[in-house]
Design a protein around this motif. Structure first.
Motif, PDB file in Angstrom:
ATOM      1  N   LEU A   1      10.692  -6.664  -8.037  1.00 52.89           N
ATOM      2  CA  LEU A   1      11.169  -6.690  -6.449  1.00 52.89           C
ATOM      3  C   LEU A   1      10.103  -5.726  -5.820  1.00 52.89           C
ATOM      4  O   LEU A   1       9.427  -5.910  -4.618  1.00 52.89           O
ATOM      5  CB  LEU A   1      12.244  -5.899  -6.174  1.00 52.89           C
ATOM      6  N   ASP A   2       9.517  -4.315  -6.306  1.00 55.34           N
ATOM      7  CA  ASP A   2       8.679  -3.485  -5.758  1.00 55.34           C
ATOM      8  C   ASP A   2       7.324  -4.365  -5.612  1.00 55.34           C
ATOM      9  O   ASP A   2       6.628  -4.181  -4.515  1.00 55.34           O
ATOM     10  CB  ASP A   2       8.205  -2.471  -6.908  1.00 55.34           C
ATOM     11  N   ARG A   3       6.910  -5.085  -6.774  1.00 53.03           N
ATOM     12  CA  ARG A   3       5.557  -5.736  -6.630  1.00 53.03           C
ATOM     13  C   ARG A   3       5.608  -7.069  -5.709  1.00 53.03           C
ATOM     14  O   ARG A   3       4.479  -7.292  -4.891  1.00 53.03           O
ATOM     15  CB  ARG A   3       5.195  -6.298  -8.245  1.00 53.03           C
ATOM     16  N   PHE A   4       6.534  -7.512  -5.506  1.00 50.04           N
ATOM     17  CA  PHE A   4       6.723  -8.568  -4.551  1.00 50.04           C
ATOM     18  C   PHE A   4       6.785  -8.238  -3.136  1.00 50.04           C
ATOM     19  O   PHE A   4       5.866  -8.502  -2.108  1.00 50.04           O
ATOM     20  CB  PHE A   4       8.140  -9.467  -4.691  1.00 50.04           C
ATOM     21  N   VAL A   5       7.630  -7.093  -2.684  1.00 41.94           N
ATOM     22  CA  VAL A   5       7.603  -6.140  -1.618  1.00 41.94           C
ATOM     23  C   VAL A   5       6.085  -5.835  -1.213  1.00 41.94           C
ATOM     24  O   VAL A   5       5.674  -6.167  -0.145  1.00 41.94           O
ATOM     25  CB  VAL A   5       8.448  -5.418  -1.381  1.00 41.94           C
ATOM     26  N   ASP A   6       5.510  -5.269  -2.093  1.00 36.85           N
ATOM     27  CA  ASP A   6       4.052  -4.713  -1.770  1.00 36.85           C
ATOM     28  C   ASP A   6       3.071  -5.815  -1.515  1.00 36.85           C
ATOM     29  O   ASP A   6       2.110  -5.673  -0.526  1.00 36.85           O
ATOM     30  CB  ASP A   6       3.575  -3.949  -3.125  1.00 36.85           C
ATOM     31  N   SER A   7       3.100  -7.017  -2.345  1.00 38.00           N
ATOM     32  CA  SER A   7       2.370  -8.184  -1.785  1.00 38.00           C
ATOM     33  C   SER A   7       2.577  -8.641  -0.637  1.00 38.00           C
ATOM     34  O   SER A   7       1.429  -8.654  -0.027  1.00 38.00           O
ATOM     35  CB  SER A   7       2.637  -9.213  -3.103  1.00 38.00           C
ATOM     36  N   VAL A   8       3.831  -8.943  -0.109  1.00 41.04           N
ATOM     37  CA  VAL A   8       3.846  -9.577   1.124  1.00 41.04           C
ATOM     38  C   VAL A   8       3.573  -8.615   2.304  1.00 41.04           C
ATOM     39  O   VAL A   8       3.099  -8.569   3.435  1.00 41.04           O
ATOM     40  CB  VAL A   8       5.293 -10.228   1.326  1.00 41.04           C
ATOM     41  N   ALA A   9       4.038  -7.204   1.991  1.00 38.35           N
ATOM     42  CA  ALA A   9       3.970  -6.196   3.091  1.00 38.35           C
ATOM     43  C   ALA A   9       2.375  -5.719   3.320  1.00 38.35           C
ATOM     44  O   ALA A   9       2.030  -5.533   4.354  1.00 38.35           O
ATOM     45  CB  ALA A   9       4.661  -5.018   2.741  1.00 38.35           C
ATOM     46  N   LEU A  10       1.556  -5.504   2.273  1.00 37.31           N
ATOM     47  CA  LEU A  10       0.270  -5.519   2.160  1.00 37.31           C
ATOM     48  C   LEU A  10      -0.566  -6.559   3.002  1.00 37.31           C
ATOM     49  O   LEU A  10      -1.503  -6.212   3.592  1.00 37.31           O
ATOM     50  CB  LEU A  10      -0.346  -5.086   1.097  1.00 37.31           C
ATOM     51  N   GLY A  11      -0.009  -7.780   2.550  1.00 34.53           N
ATOM     52  CA  GLY A  11      -0.578  -9.033   3.432  1.00 34.53           C
ATOM     53  C   GLY A  11      -0.434  -8.637   4.980  1.00 34.53           C
ATOM     54  O   GLY A  11      -1.423  -8.894   5.789  1.00 34.53           O
ATOM     55  N   TYR A  12       0.634  -8.163   5.376  1.00 33.10           N
ATOM     56  CA  TYR A  12       1.112  -8.002   6.684  1.00 33.10           C
ATOM     57  C   TYR A  12       0.042  -6.994   7.243  1.00 33.10           C
ATOM     58  O   TYR A  12      -0.436  -6.843   8.288  1.00 33.10           O
ATOM     59  CB  TYR A  12       2.444  -7.587   7.059  1.00 33.10           C
ATOM     60  N   SER A  13       0.150  -5.513   6.358  1.00 34.68           N
ATOM     61  CA  SER A  13      -0.487  -4.553   6.867  1.00 34.68           C
ATOM     62  C   SER A  13      -2.087  -4.587   6.799  1.00 34.68           C
ATOM     63  O   SER A  13      -2.828  -4.037   7.748  1.00 34.68           O
ATOM     64  CB  SER A  13      -0.219  -3.251   5.845  1.00 34.68           C
ATOM     65  N   ARG A  14      -2.648  -5.698   6.062  1.00 35.77           N
ATOM     66  CA  ARG A  14      -4.090  -6.148   6.257  1.00 35.77           C
ATOM     67  C   ARG A  14      -4.657  -6.915   7.320  1.00 35.77           C
ATOM     68  O   ARG A  14      -5.775  -7.429   7.201  1.00 35.77           O
ATOM     69  CB  ARG A  14      -4.407  -6.569   4.864  1.00 35.77           C
ATOM     70  N   LYS A  15      -3.814  -7.451   8.280  1.00 32.52           N
ATOM     71  CA  LYS A  15      -3.976  -8.392   9.343  1.00 32.52           C
ATOM     72  C   LYS A  15      -5.069  -7.704  10.363  1.00 32.52           C
ATOM     73  O   LYS A  15      -5.872  -8.570  10.890  1.00 32.52           O
ATOM     74  CB  LYS A  15      -2.944  -8.833   9.960  1.00 32.52           C
ATOM     75  N   GLY A  16      -5.094  -6.496  10.416  1.00 38.81           N
ATOM     76  CA  GLY A  16      -6.269  -6.095  11.285  1.00 38.81           C
ATOM     77  C   GLY A  16      -5.839  -5.472  12.499  1.00 38.81           C
ATOM     78  O   GLY A  16      -6.457  -4.748  13.147  1.00 38.81           O
ATOM     79  N   ASN A  17      -4.412  -5.891  13.149  1.00 40.71           N
ATOM     80  CA  ASN A  17      -4.241  -5.480  13.957  1.00 40.71           C
ATOM     81  C   ASN A  17      -2.854  -4.501  13.970  1.00 40.71           C
ATOM     82  O   ASN A  17      -2.237  -3.961  15.056  1.00 40.71           O
ATOM     83  CB  ASN A  17      -3.736  -6.676  15.306  1.00 40.71           C
ATOM     84  N   THR A  18      -2.378  -4.549  12.776  1.00 39.49           N
ATOM     85  CA  THR A  18      -0.830  -3.955  12.755  1.00 39.49           C
ATOM     86  C   THR A  18      -1.052  -2.407  12.419  1.00 39.49           C
ATOM     87  O   THR A  18      -2.157  -1.971  12.085  1.00 39.49           O
ATOM     88  CB  THR A  18      -0.299  -4.500  11.384  1.00 39.49           C
ATOM     89  N   HIS A  19      -0.086  -1.595  12.550  1.00 43.01           N
ATOM     90  CA  HIS A  19      -0.184  -0.285  12.274  1.00 43.01           C
ATOM     91  C   HIS A  19       0.890   0.146  11.172  1.00 43.01           C
ATOM     92  O   HIS A  19       0.598  -0.045   9.928  1.00 43.01           O
ATOM     93  CB  HIS A  19       0.075   0.318  13.637  1.00 43.01           C
ATOM     94  N   ALA A  20       2.121   0.814  11.693  1.00 35.75           N
ATOM     95  CA  ALA A  20       3.107   1.192  10.750  1.00 35.75           C
ATOM     96  C   ALA A  20       3.989   0.064  10.312  1.00 35.75           C
ATOM     97  O   ALA A  20       4.236  -0.650  11.152  1.00 35.75           O
ATOM     98  CB  ALA A  20       3.937   2.376  11.258  1.00 35.75           C
ATOM     99  N   LEU A  21       4.370   0.071   8.938  1.00 41.69           N
ATOM    100  CA  LEU A  21       5.534  -1.060   8.573  1.00 41.69           C
ATOM    101  C   LEU A  21       6.376  -0.094   7.641  1.00 41.69           C
ATOM    102  O   LEU A  21       6.215   0.700   6.818  1.00 41.69           O
ATOM    103  CB  LEU A  21       4.910  -2.060   8.011  1.00 41.69           C
ATOM    104  N   ALA A  22       7.657  -0.395   8.270  1.00 46.54           N
ATOM    105  CA  ALA A  22       8.777   0.247   7.362  1.00 46.54           C
ATOM    106  C   ALA A  22       9.784  -0.711   6.637  1.00 46.54           C
ATOM    107  O   ALA A  22      10.221  -1.517   7.576  1.00 46.54           O
ATOM    108  CB  ALA A  22       9.459   1.465   8.142  1.00 46.54           C
ATOM    109  N   ILE A  23      10.220  -0.776   5.626  1.00 48.54           N
ATOM    110  CA  ILE A  23      10.988  -1.821   4.778  1.00 48.54           C
ATOM    111  C   ILE A  23      12.273  -0.955   4.154  1.00 48.54           C
ATOM    112  O   ILE A  23      11.931   0.019   3.429  1.00 48.54           O
ATOM    113  CB  ILE A  23      10.314  -2.554   4.218  1.00 48.54           C
ATOM    114  N   GLY A  24      13.383  -1.327   4.410  1.00 48.62           N
ATOM    115  CA  GLY A  24      14.608  -0.736   3.558  1.00 48.62           C
ATOM    116  C   GLY A  24      15.451  -2.020   3.067  1.00 48.62           C
ATOM    117  O   GLY A  24      15.423  -3.029   3.733  1.00 48.62           O
ATOM    118  N   ILE A  25      15.765  -1.918   1.845  1.00 48.41           N
ATOM    119  CA  ILE A  25      16.453  -2.953   1.102  1.00 48.41           C
ATOM    120  C   ILE A  25      17.700  -2.403   0.485  1.00 48.41           C
ATOM    121  O   ILE A  25      17.571  -1.125  -0.252  1.00 48.41           O
ATOM    122  CB  ILE A  25      15.595  -3.692   0.136  1.00 48.41           C
TER     123      ILE A  25
END
Length: 484
Positions: free
Chosen positions: A149-173
């Motif tokens: 789960l951690d690896r999958f979340v990191d994969s998609v979250a880092l994709g979002y964070s690497r878009k260039g226009n984004t800043h903070a991202l917080a995820i709770g599960i």
């Protein structure tokens, strides 16, 4: 006897180099196979042939991640990185190769692991570690666990964070009885400060689920009836308008009132200050619009999302109770559920509200709401509070508030092709589980909340950028609900 033992020992010593060479050759052969599979992945990636990449995956991989979720990750998070310009193997260990991928924007690395049949079992995109040291890169996650789960979340979250226009991202599960939190980026541009579970974000239209809960609570207390016409609670100057007389409270809450998304006079006002569109829009403005409103469609004929409808609903709830909307949220929902950081007006001396950034990544003001539009999208909240809020939906209803929460989950309308509507909540079957969800956006934030009471699963995703988080959240939710 001793001679026999000595002969055996000498024989084993002679075999040792041969065995070492054989193991090395086997490892080299596995590495070559890994590289061959990577070459296929690179080829299909650059052509954006998602199905061809998914076909290379193992049955175990496919069981944990559906083709639809994989496609969402590829199309929403990975393909936007562009074409792979070049690639090189930088490490190989335990049947997994790590490849440096050179994109025009910034390098990434892919961990590609194969099973015994040489099918993909691990497919993990990460920032290239040498170019993104952990102590300085704001996009590196705070969590360090390495579960699937951690690896999958990191994969998609880092994709979002690497878009260039984004800043903070917080995820709770919430999953399998455990709570997981993940934090990325920075709460303000270049402050290198990760968000945490108590960082406040604007939650936009997720506010409507709180408004719907208040309506359900009032209905449970018999202060009103869901099928009451709204004109029962509006001033006499409005009650005579035939276009309003057929609209019920329930239709405001499930977006079947036929009302437009926004009142025309608010749109005209917003044009003068687009960064804060609800600023200065008061009850007087709302009533002026409703007085001359003429319906284009009959109530209960179609689902048509309406912020205006929730503005009217908030106004009625305040009229019935004699209290402002924010006070109702605090007294009826916030205090019983211990939502200490869910508020329309944070105390900036005690609470930290992340700055907002528009879709281009430029700082933008937080939205301000006057009564009655506070019920539309005024609330700010945190990962911790919203997980507590969703967890309350898991319980069998006993208290008045729990009964109200349950009432918001009851079916009220169907919208094709596969979505049921409750009071505010949208409902779908995911992985065979009935799931409730709502998203929110302001000029400087994006948010998503979903939960499945039967599976005791919930997810909260909050961003302080107006870059939609729904694709990221939906991919994670699909992954969790389809896990064996």
């Amino acid at each position: 006897m001793f001679k026999t033992v000595n002969r055996i020992c000498c024989f084993l010593l002679l075999l040792l180099p041969i065995a070492t060479i054989t193991l090395a050759q086997e490892e080299e052969a596995k590495q070559q196979i890994n590289q061959a599979v990577f070459n296929k992945v690179e080829y299909h990636f650059n052509l954006q042939e998602t199905d061809s990449i998914y076909a290379l995956a193992s049955a175990k991989f496919k069981q944990s991640l559906s083709a639809e979720a994989f496609r969402t990750v590829m199309e929403q998070q990975l393909y936007p990185l562009g074409r792979i310009q070049s690639a090189e193997l930088i490490g190989y260990e335990k049947n997994a190769g790590t490849y440096k991928l050179n994109f025009i924007s910034a390098p990434q690395q892919l961990v590609l692991g194969l099973d015994s049949a040489n099918n993909i079992e691990t497919f993990l995109f990460q920032p290239y570690k040498q170019s993104l040291p952990a102590q300085t890169d704001p996009a590196v996650p705070a969590n360090t666990a390495a579960s699937g789960l951690d690896r999958f979340v990191d994969s998609v979250a880092l994709g979002y964070s690497r878009k260039g226009n984004t800043h903070a991202l917080a995820i709770g599960i919430i999953s399998n009885g455990k709570t997981h939190s993940y934090f990325y980026g920075e709460t303000e541009e270049e402050n290198k400060q990760l968000p945490d579970e108590n960082t406040l974000f604007e939650i936009g239209s997720i506010t409507k689920t709180f408004t719907a809960t208040l309506l359900a609570y009032f209905a449970q207390q018999e202060l009103l009836n869901l099928d009451d016409p709204i004109t029962k609670y509006l001033p006499d100057s409005l009650a005579g308008n035939p276009s309003l007389q057929q609209i019920t409270l329930k239709q405001l809450a499930n977006h079947t009132s036929g009302l437009p998304r926004l009142p025309a006079n608010l749109e005209r006002m917003a044009a003068t200050h687009p960064g804060n569109p609800y600023e200065g829009y008061t009850r007087a403005h709302l009533y002026a619009f409703l007085k001359t409103y003429e319906a284009d469609m009959a109530p209960d004929s179609i689902y048509a999302y309406s912020n205006l409808g929730y503005g009217i609903l908030g106004d009625i709830l305040s009229t019935v109770s004699g209290k402002p909307y924010a006070e109702l949220v605090r007294e009826i929902i916030g205090t019983p559920l211990e939502l200490k950081n869910t508020t329309a007006q944070p105390d900036t001396t005690q609470q930290y509200l992340a700055k907002g950034y528009n879709e281009k990544g430029t700082e933008t003001p937080h939205w301000t709401f006057d009564e009655p539009m506070t019920a539309v999208g005024s609330l700010k909240s945190t990962v911790s509070d919203l997980l507590r809020y969703t967890r309350a939906h898991f319980k069998l209803p006993e208290t008045p508030l729990e009964n109200a929460l349950a009432l918001t989950r009851e079916f009220t309308f169907f919208t094709p092709p596969d979505t049921d509507i409750g009071l505010a909540w949208q409902m779908n079957l995911i992985g065979g589980s009935l799931t409730y969800r709502h998203s929110g956006e302001t000029g400087g934030s994006s948010s998503f909340v979903a939960f499945s009471p039967d599976r005791r699963v919930a997810i909260v995703v909050l961003s302080n950028t107006a870059e939609p988080v729904s694709p990221t959240a939906a991919a994670i939710l699909d992954y969790i609900l389809n896990m064996p």
